[in-house]
Design a protein around this motif. Sequence first.
Motif, PDB file in Angstrom:
ATOM      1  N   HIS A  64       4.071  10.224   6.189  1.00  0.00           N
ATOM      2  CA  HIS A  64       3.722   9.024   6.930  1.00  0.00           C
ATOM      3  C   HIS A  64       3.150   9.411   8.287  1.00  0.00           C
ATOM      4  CE1 HIS A  64       5.460   6.392   3.959  1.00  0.00           C
ATOM      5  NE2 HIS A  64       6.558   7.111   3.979  1.00  0.00           N
ATOM      6  N   GLU A 198       7.345   4.571  -4.324  1.00  0.00           N
ATOM      7  CA  GLU A 198       8.206   5.758  -4.347  1.00  0.00           C
ATOM      8  C   GLU A 198       9.659   5.298  -4.309  1.00  0.00           C
ATOM      9  OE1 GLU A 198       9.502   9.514  -1.467  1.00  0.00           O
ATOM     10  OE2 GLU A 198       7.759   8.273  -0.953  1.00  0.00           O
ATOM     11  N   THR A 201      10.253   1.677  -3.485  1.00  0.00           N
ATOM     12  CA  THR A 201       9.702   1.204  -2.215  1.00  0.00           C
ATOM     13  C   THR A 201       8.182   1.317  -2.234  1.00  0.00           C
ATOM     14  OG1 THR A 201      11.676   1.861  -0.977  1.00  0.00           O
ATOM     15  CG2 THR A 201       9.652   1.555   0.295  1.00  0.00           C
ATOM     16  N   LYS A 203       4.860   2.095  -0.630  1.00  0.00           N
ATOM     17  CA  LYS A 203       4.470   2.949   0.496  1.00  0.00           C
ATOM     18  C   LYS A 203       3.055   2.682   0.988  1.00  0.00           C
ATOM     19  CE  LYS A 203       8.265   5.435   0.647  1.00  0.00           C
ATOM     20  NZ  LYS A 203       9.147   5.430   1.839  1.00  0.00           N
ATOM     21  N   TYR A 218      -1.462   4.518   3.562  1.00  0.00           N
ATOM     22  CA  TYR A 218      -0.023   4.313   3.627  1.00  0.00           C
ATOM     23  C   TYR A 218       0.364   3.562   4.895  1.00  0.00           C
ATOM     24  CZ  TYR A 218      -0.407   7.962   0.144  1.00  0.00           C
ATOM     25  OH  TYR A 218      -0.762   8.698  -0.963  1.00  0.00           O
ATOM     26  N   GLY A 348       9.146  -2.682   1.460  1.00  0.00           N
ATOM     27  CA  GLY A 348       7.823  -2.199   1.833  1.00  0.00           C
ATOM     28  C   GLY A 348       6.690  -3.149   1.520  1.00  0.00           C
ATOM     29  N   HIS A 388       9.711   1.142   9.654  1.00  0.00           N
ATOM     30  CA  HIS A 388       9.830   2.184   8.635  1.00  0.00           C
ATOM     31  C   HIS A 388      11.117   2.136   7.822  1.00  0.00           C
ATOM     32  CE1 HIS A 388       6.428   4.057  10.781  1.00  0.00           C
ATOM     33  NE2 HIS A 388       6.190   4.636   9.622  1.00  0.00           N
TER      34      HIS A 388
END
Length: 532
Positions: A64, A198, A201, A203, A218, A348, A388
């Motif tokens: 990230h 992922e 979640t 991303k 992302y 997310g 995040h």
Amino acid sequence: MVDVDPYVLLTFFASLLGFLVLSVLRRRNYSKAKSKAQKNNNNTTNVQEKSINRFDDGEVPPVHGTGTDVIVVGAGVAGGALALTLAKEGRRVHVIERDLTEPDRIVGELLQPGGYLKLIELGLEDCVEEIDAQRVVGYALFKDGKNTRLTYPLEQFNSDVAGRSFHNGRFIQRMREKVAQLPNVQLEQGTVTSLLEENGTIKGVQYKPKDGQELKVYAPLTIVCDGCFSNLRCTLCKPQVEVLSCFVGLVLENCRLPFANHGHVILGDPSPILFYQISSTEVRCLVDVPGQRVPPIANGALANRLKNVVAPQVPPELHDAFIAAIDKGNIRTMPNRSMPASPHPTPGALLLGDAFNMRHPLTGGGMTVALSDIVVLRDLLKPLHDLHDAASLCTYLESFYTLRKPVASTINTLAGALYKVFSASPDEARTEMRQACFDYLSLGGFCSTGPVALLSGLNPCPLSLVLHFFAVAVYGVGRLLLPFPSLKRVWLGARILLSASGIIFPIIKAEGVRQTFFPATIPAYHRAPPAE
């Protein structure tokens, strides 16, 4: 105080009895509906697999820190307004839109006063400037040669507050121009092909730019606003899309509406016909055609239907312009979809706009719901600096689905109920309900301003909607029973109450009874922002 006649109380209690009877009858269909829903869920599994890319087989997930806080998929009304709002809050936003040329749609052209107030609240009211937008101050209702005017209750607002009607594409392009000017927003043309997942979640997204190979981007939060034809919604909700009817769109040129600055609704046969100004020289006409298909355009069948069936029902002031628009040949069609909000909270990611929730466009409430949702989401995200922690953010944002309900459920329920009431029916009880609705609104005073306040988004109160809806039914029953009720009229009155219950209660059930009427009892309603 208003005196209440005894028949009003009797018929009100009869309506409750009718609801109980209806509930018993509907219970028989529960198992059938449940098995159908399970089948639909199985059918969407393959779609979900295609629209999600997972990091499995030992693949190393990307690092990230790309500098993007939020990815917005789609730059229509919802996506454009959202991007502008989040950017003003200091977020770094990446907007990906499939086609950045000016849209050409026949819906999304009427912004109710409640939606305009949300536009002001977001600081985006200048988006309706310099696009030849027209003020709308109410509605004119036509039935069987009679008409009545319904005015928005705007007395408590400043003079600028009113509805606005315009070309949808001009409104969207105005937003996109403002988006492109912001330094913390990247606006890009490209087609999002899948969400990147992922461990459950989201991303980011995988997309294909206009001229290039597929890329991945992302961000801690992805918000999908890709409209009514969304190919990503199946991963984030359980869509139950129903096509209620189709709109046939025409543009009438150089004509005047019978009532200036009003939307015009003709209670036609078999369903409503709409007229409203979209520029200083153009009037939009939308002819509702029940069912999922319209007569073919190529062989002239649709034009013949418009001339022979619809034209005789058009007000005389618009008749010649209506025929000229048909002869010009620029006839557009669009299916009218309905989809209750059925979210599947996913870390997310979030759904917004028509990708998330749709209703019949008869009442022009779609943009008001979308802008109201953006206000709710903005306020929820405002105290958060770091997005995040996907799990905590997802849990916190579950309150969004409850906080949006007063506005969304009122507009959604009203749209669905009015469409059914305003449409012609061979059922005598439905015909009486339709006439009762027209006459009730024609009474003026509270009987007019109350429903119009609901319609305009100025009074997002579901309980008020239910009371007015059954007041119409009670009014219709009262007309039948006075001065001398007969057995036939009593039976027809009971059928009116059952019909009213059969219209509104399934819509309320789809919206969620608890969330709509008792939102404070939902635990997520009181959820505090996660600690940072």
